[in-house]
Design a protein around this motif. Structure first.
Motif, PDB file in Angstrom:
ATOM      1  N   GLN A  66       0.823  -1.208   0.000  1.00 38.37           N
ATOM      2  CA  GLN A  66       0.000   0.000   0.000  1.00 38.37           C
ATOM      3  C   GLN A  66       0.862   1.265   0.000  1.00 38.37           C
ATOM      4  O   GLN A  66       0.539   2.264   0.649  1.00 38.37           O
ATOM      5  CB  GLN A  66      -0.973   0.006   1.184  1.00 38.37           C
ATOM      6  CG  GLN A  66      -2.107  -0.989   1.029  1.00 38.37           C
ATOM      7  CD  GLN A  66      -3.022  -0.624  -0.132  1.00 38.37           C
ATOM      8  OE1 GLN A  66      -3.621   0.451  -0.163  1.00 38.37           O
ATOM      9  NE2 GLN A  66      -3.112  -1.510  -1.127  1.00 38.37           N
ATOM     10  N   GLY A  67       1.962   1.183  -0.725  1.00 36.70           N
ATOM     11  CA  GLY A  67       2.798   2.356  -0.909  1.00 36.70           C
ATOM     12  C   GLY A  67       3.881   2.552   0.125  1.00 36.70           C
ATOM     13  O   GLY A  67       4.607   3.553   0.062  1.00 36.70           O
ATOM     14  N   TYR A  68       4.021   1.620   1.074  1.00 38.28           N
ATOM     15  CA  TYR A  68       5.158   1.778   1.987  1.00 38.28           C
ATOM     16  C   TYR A  68       6.461   1.622   1.207  1.00 38.28           C
ATOM     17  O   TYR A  68       7.406   2.394   1.403  1.00 38.28           O
ATOM     18  CB  TYR A  68       5.108   0.762   3.126  1.00 38.28           C
ATOM     19  CG  TYR A  68       6.302   0.916   4.049  1.00 38.28           C
ATOM     20  CD1 TYR A  68       6.306   1.931   5.011  1.00 38.28           C
ATOM     21  CD2 TYR A  68       7.433   0.112   3.935  1.00 38.28           C
ATOM     22  CE1 TYR A  68       7.411   2.126   5.827  1.00 38.28           C
ATOM     23  CE2 TYR A  68       8.530   0.303   4.746  1.00 38.28           C
ATOM     24  CZ  TYR A  68       8.519   1.308   5.688  1.00 38.28           C
ATOM     25  OH  TYR A  68       9.624   1.509   6.486  1.00 38.28           O
ATOM     26  N   LEU A  69       6.527   0.613   0.339  1.00 40.36           N
ATOM     27  CA  LEU A  69       7.640   0.492  -0.605  1.00 40.36           C
ATOM     28  C   LEU A  69       7.269   1.230  -1.879  1.00 40.36           C
ATOM     29  O   LEU A  69       6.112   1.236  -2.294  1.00 40.36           O
ATOM     30  CB  LEU A  69       7.945  -0.978  -0.906  1.00 40.36           C
ATOM     31  CG  LEU A  69       8.365  -1.832   0.286  1.00 40.36           C
ATOM     32  CD1 LEU A  69       8.627  -3.263  -0.154  1.00 40.36           C
ATOM     33  CD2 LEU A  69       9.603  -1.254   0.972  1.00 40.36           C
ATOM     34  N   ALA A  70       8.246   1.842  -2.495  1.00 41.23           N
ATOM     35  CA  ALA A  70       7.964   2.750  -3.602  1.00 41.23           C
ATOM     36  C   ALA A  70       8.420   2.175  -4.938  1.00 41.23           C
ATOM     37  O   ALA A  70       9.570   1.755  -5.085  1.00 41.23           O
ATOM     38  CB  ALA A  70       8.678   4.089  -3.372  1.00 41.23           C
ATOM     39  N   ALA A  71       7.488   2.150  -5.897  1.00 39.71           N
ATOM     40  CA  ALA A  71       7.851   1.906  -7.297  1.00 39.71           C
ATOM     41  C   ALA A  71       8.139   3.272  -7.904  1.00 39.71           C
ATOM     42  O   ALA A  71       7.260   3.946  -8.440  1.00 39.71           O
ATOM     43  CB  ALA A  71       6.719   1.202  -8.032  1.00 39.71           C
ATOM     44  N   THR A  72       9.382   3.682  -7.801  1.00 37.07           N
ATOM     45  CA  THR A  72       9.749   5.075  -8.051  1.00 37.07           C
ATOM     46  C   THR A  72       9.832   5.385  -9.545  1.00 37.07           C
ATOM     47  O   THR A  72      10.366   4.614 -10.333  1.00 37.07           O
ATOM     48  CB  THR A  72      11.095   5.376  -7.375  1.00 37.07           C
ATOM     49  OG1 THR A  72      10.931   5.180  -5.965  1.00 37.07           O
ATOM     50  CG2 THR A  72      11.550   6.789  -7.641  1.00 37.07           C
ATOM     51  N   ILE A  73       9.307   6.549  -9.902  1.00 36.13           N
ATOM     52  CA  ILE A  73       9.369   7.028 -11.283  1.00 36.13           C
ATOM     53  C   ILE A  73      10.823   7.324 -11.648  1.00 36.13           C
ATOM     54  O   ILE A  73      11.582   7.911 -10.871  1.00 36.13           O
ATOM     55  CB  ILE A  73       8.526   8.308 -11.444  1.00 36.13           C
ATOM     56  CG1 ILE A  73       7.052   8.016 -11.124  1.00 36.13           C
ATOM     57  CG2 ILE A  73       8.673   8.890 -12.837  1.00 36.13           C
ATOM     58  CD1 ILE A  73       6.379   7.081 -12.087  1.00 36.13           C
ATOM     59  N   HIS A  74      11.215   6.920 -12.858  1.00 33.60           N
ATOM     60  CA  HIS A  74      12.560   7.196 -13.349  1.00 33.60           C
ATOM     61  C   HIS A  74      12.536   7.365 -14.864  1.00 33.60           C
ATOM     62  O   HIS A  74      11.557   7.023 -15.520  1.00 33.60           O
ATOM     63  CB  HIS A  74      13.539   6.089 -12.938  1.00 33.60           C
ATOM     64  CG  HIS A  74      13.101   4.706 -13.292  1.00 33.60           C
ATOM     65  ND1 HIS A  74      12.075   4.053 -12.614  1.00 33.60           N
ATOM     66  CD2 HIS A  74      13.523   3.820 -14.235  1.00 33.60           C
ATOM     67  CE1 HIS A  74      11.897   2.843 -13.123  1.00 33.60           C
ATOM     68  NE2 HIS A  74      12.748   2.687 -14.120  1.00 33.60           N
ATOM     69  N   ARG A  75      13.596   7.930 -15.379  1.00 35.89           N
ATOM     70  CA  ARG A  75      13.704   8.182 -16.806  1.00 35.89           C
ATOM     71  C   ARG A  75      15.176   8.124 -17.203  1.00 35.89           C
ATOM     72  O   ARG A  75      16.060   8.107 -16.335  1.00 35.89           O
ATOM     73  CB  ARG A  75      13.130   9.557 -17.154  1.00 35.89           C
ATOM     74  CG  ARG A  75      13.937  10.726 -16.590  1.00 35.89           C
ATOM     75  CD  ARG A  75      13.270  12.068 -16.806  1.00 35.89           C
ATOM     76  NE  ARG A  75      14.092  13.170 -16.291  1.00 35.89           N
ATOM     77  CZ  ARG A  75      13.692  14.426 -16.192  1.00 35.89           C
ATOM     78  NH1 ARG A  75      12.446  14.757 -16.569  1.00 35.89           N
ATOM     79  NH2 ARG A  75      14.503  15.373 -15.731  1.00 35.89           N
TER      80      ARG A  75
END
Length: 344
Positions: free
Chosen positions: A254-263
């Motif tokens: 539920q968002g505790y771990l982050a699927a972080t945006i990257h480029r």
């Protein structure tokens, strides 16, 4: 715990366990902080020496130096399973072509001929398209790397489980039997794909569990940590892996771990950049239930950073198929036109 990061953390996997085999509390705490606060970190001490790294980059460069007609014999438009070679500018991120070409591969398994209509994700399983005639050494080198990365991915998931105050085998079952890992050899080329501009790869989150990226020394990867409006460059460290978490873990926690945006910013014209990303992923039929976080951690859950145009799904197979259909529209139109409408 929620302080905005200004750099990508560095962890040493060789220090992950104590002599008695248990995970070291200091490593676990550093991993928890990196996974929650940034969603990215760099990793050393994972077992590969520079000779192995150099060998992998060597076959990668040699593949992209093959004549175009040789590479096109492996054109991914020939594969209903999204395997093989993608030409420059023919992968799409957020509706825009990327300034890269790549070779996608995964576990060498036969295609699934019959599957339930509500499980179309089985179509991503199938044989690889690899240059066994033009560059026969590529297959054993890449598959040996995939075996090593599978071990690293499993160890990191065990450590992540412990960091969430769960048993270290908590995430093991969805990977048992036939984990559907994926990997790529990638060549970024600047100034060639006009519609890409400076986009090597557009801003996105990964849709699996754990990504393990080997990058060369050119650079260009940038990260947008949760709650931040500042992009952070991931400075290359020779031989280190860049690790980030995917959407399956963000959904599960539920968002505790982050699927972080990257480029990735494309390199300048005349400069080549090579990377080898590996995506440690579960069985295609795995469905990931919510993790029972302890209250002290659950209080820091951010919720799912869901994009209505790119919903996160608890079914790994559904999530990965959604990604392939969006990234490779030509393959989708040729082989799976019936699936396009539901993913637009």
């Amino acid at each position: 715990m929620n302080a905005a990061p200004d750099a990508i953390p560095l962890l040493d996997l060789s220090a992950a366990r104590r002599q008695d085999g248990a995970f070291d509390p200091g490593f676990v705490e550093a991993l928890r902080d990196a996974s929650h606060r940034v969603g990215f970190f760099q990793l050393t001490g994972y077992g590969a020496d520079m000779a192995e790294v150099d060998q992998l980059f060597d076959v990668t460069r040699r593949f992209f130096e093959l004549p175009l007609e040789s590479r096109l014999e492996l054109d991914n438009r020939l594969s209903p399973h999204f395997r093989g070679y993608t030409r420059l500018g023919h992968e799409v991120t957020r509706g825009r072509p990327d300034a890269r070409e790549q070779l996608d591969f995964g576990p060498e398994r036969p295609a699934v001929d019959h599957y339930p209509p509500d499980q179309p994700y089985w179509l991503v399983q199938g044989p690889n398209l690899l240059p066994d005639q033009a560059l026969p050494e590529l297959r054993p080198v890449c598959m040996a790397w995939a075996e090593r990365m599978s071990r690293v991915g499993a160890e990191l998931l065990a450590a992540i489980a412990v960091s969430l105050e769960l048993p270290e085998d908590y995430f093991a079952e969805p990977f048992q039997g036939s984990p559907a890992w994926m990997a790529k050899l990638v060549h970024y080329v600047g100034g060639v794909v006009a519609d890409a501009g400076r986009q090597g790869v557009g801003a996105h989150a990964d849709y699996g569990f754990v990504t393990l990226l080997l990058q060369d020394q050119v650079g260009g990867l940038e990260v947008l940590p949760p709650g931040s409006d500042t992009w952070i460059p991931v400075e290359p460290i020779p031989g280190a892996l860049v690790v980030n978490l995917g959407e399956m873990l963000e959904v599960a926690t539920q968002g505790y771990l982050a699927a972080t945006i990257h480029r990735v910013e494309a390199p300048p014209p005349g400069v080549d950049r090579y990377t080898v990303p590996f995506f440690w992923s579960s069985r295609l039929d795995a469905v990931i239930d919510p993790v029972p976080l302890p209250p002290a951690l659950a209080a820091w859950s951010r919720g799912i950073s869901d994009d209505p145009h790119n919903p996160m799904l608890a079914s790994y197979g559904a999530n990965v198929l959604k990604g392939w259909l969006r990234a490779h529209p030509e393959v989708a139109r040729i082989h799976h036109p019936e699936l396009i409408r539901t993913n637009e």
